[in-house]
Design a protein around this motif. Structure first.
Motif, PDB file in Angstrom:
ATOM      1  N   GLY A  13       0.701  -1.272  -0.018  1.00  0.00           N
ATOM      2  CA  GLY A  13       0.106  -0.050   0.011  1.00  0.00           C
ATOM      3  C   GLY A  13       0.632   1.408   0.224  1.00  0.00           C
ATOM      4  O   GLY A  13       0.137   2.324   0.127  1.00  0.00           O
ATOM      5  N   ARG A  14       2.008   1.090  -0.248  1.00  0.00           N
ATOM      6  CA  ARG A  14       3.177   2.323  -0.089  1.00  0.00           C
ATOM      7  C   ARG A  14       4.268   1.942  -0.789  1.00  0.00           C
ATOM      8  O   ARG A  14       4.702   0.883  -0.864  1.00  0.00           O
ATOM      9  CB  ARG A  14       3.439   2.983   1.396  1.00  0.00           C
ATOM     10  CG  ARG A  14       3.911   1.836   2.398  1.00  0.00           C
ATOM     11  CD  ARG A  14       4.345   2.508   3.447  1.00  0.00           C
ATOM     12  NE  ARG A  14       5.297   3.651   3.284  1.00  0.00           N
ATOM     13  CZ  ARG A  14       5.896   4.162   4.312  1.00  0.00           C
ATOM     14  NH1 ARG A  14       5.892   4.174   5.403  1.00  0.00           N
ATOM     15  NH2 ARG A  14       6.978   5.177   3.965  1.00  0.00           N
ATOM     16  N   ASP A  54       1.884  -1.013   7.922  1.00  0.00           N
ATOM     17  CA  ASP A  54       2.372  -0.248   6.619  1.00  0.00           C
ATOM     18  C   ASP A  54       3.705   0.275   6.665  1.00  0.00           C
ATOM     19  O   ASP A  54       4.147   1.016   5.571  1.00  0.00           O
ATOM     20  CB  ASP A  54       1.346   0.907   6.423  1.00  0.00           C
ATOM     21  CG  ASP A  54       1.268   1.744   7.494  1.00  0.00           C
ATOM     22  OD1 ASP A  54       2.060   1.770   8.543  1.00  0.00           O
ATOM     23  OD2 ASP A  54       0.700   2.876   7.533  1.00  0.00           O
TER      24      ASP A  54
END
Length: 220
Positions: A13-14, A54
């Motif tokens: 996600g990043r 994350d």
């Protein structure tokens, strides 16, 4: 760098900033020999099985340089579809298994076909075929390798015909040659796939090397 960013976002996600990755690469190179293999792996800092974590970091590994096997290679045909084929990731135990199984059977490596019988890629390779005039790329889900991307760009600049086509085992006798390519090399000749012998195509190999060498160098 583009592929690493895409894969990082897909998995975590990043993505890390490019400068952070480049700094890690430069640090590794500063204490390495002049000629070296370099691998950057982005991973989840909290751990592989921590849901929702994350935070990501990068691990850089160096190793001896390689130009790949001399070839020509004989490849087993294996029905196998990678999970997340568009992402280069570390969950690839099947590739090691099928490569080692092929070697035990007296072959060099393996090429994958999907459930529809279409060739996609090799264990650690992209596949490319030759019809005597044009480069033929398999039409199937696969990882588009960095070397494959370079070669395709530069073949276009050189005015060489290319096309994407579904290729099955039954199509192999109509083709004029085949190679595998990865970050080691833009082409290693393939002499046989499954039970089908393929003609050697030195012009094809030379063309792929010429295309790869035409790519402008970029400083890290």
């Amino acid at each position: 760098m583009e592929r690493l960013r895409f894969a990082s976002v897909e998995m975590f996600g990043r993505a890390l900033p490019d400068d952070r990755v480049r700094d890690a690469l430069r640090t590794a190179l500063a204490s390495s020999p002049a000629d070296v293999s370099l691998t950057a792996t982005v991973y989840s800092s909290p751990g592989e099985f921590v849901a929702g974590g994350d935070a990501v970091d990068v691990l850089v590994r160096t190793g001896a340089p390689s130009a790949g096997p001399a070839g020509p290679l004989a490849l087993a045909v294996v029905e196998y579809e990678r999970v997340l084929p568009a992402v280069k990731h570390v969950g690839e135990v099947a590739k090691t298994l099928f490569m080692r199984r092929a070697v035990r059977e007296g072959l060099d490596d393996a090429a994958f076909v999907d459930r529809r019988g279409r060739f996609s890629e090799g264990t650690i390779w992209n596949l490319a075929f030759w019809d005597g005039e044009a480069v033929v790329w398999p039409d199937a889900e696969m990882l588009v390798g960095t070397t494959m991307g370079i070669v395709r760009r530069q073949l276009e600049q050189l005015g060489v015909s290319q096309r994407v086509q579904e290729i099955a085992v039954a199509d192999l006798p109509t083709l004029g040659g085949a190679v595998v390519m990865n970050s080691w090399t833009p082409s290693v000749a393939v002499r046989r796939v499954g039970s089908v012998d393929l003609p050697q195509a030195p012009r094809f190999l030379e063309l792929l090397h010429r295309a790869f060498e035409a790519e402008p160098l970029t400083e890290c």
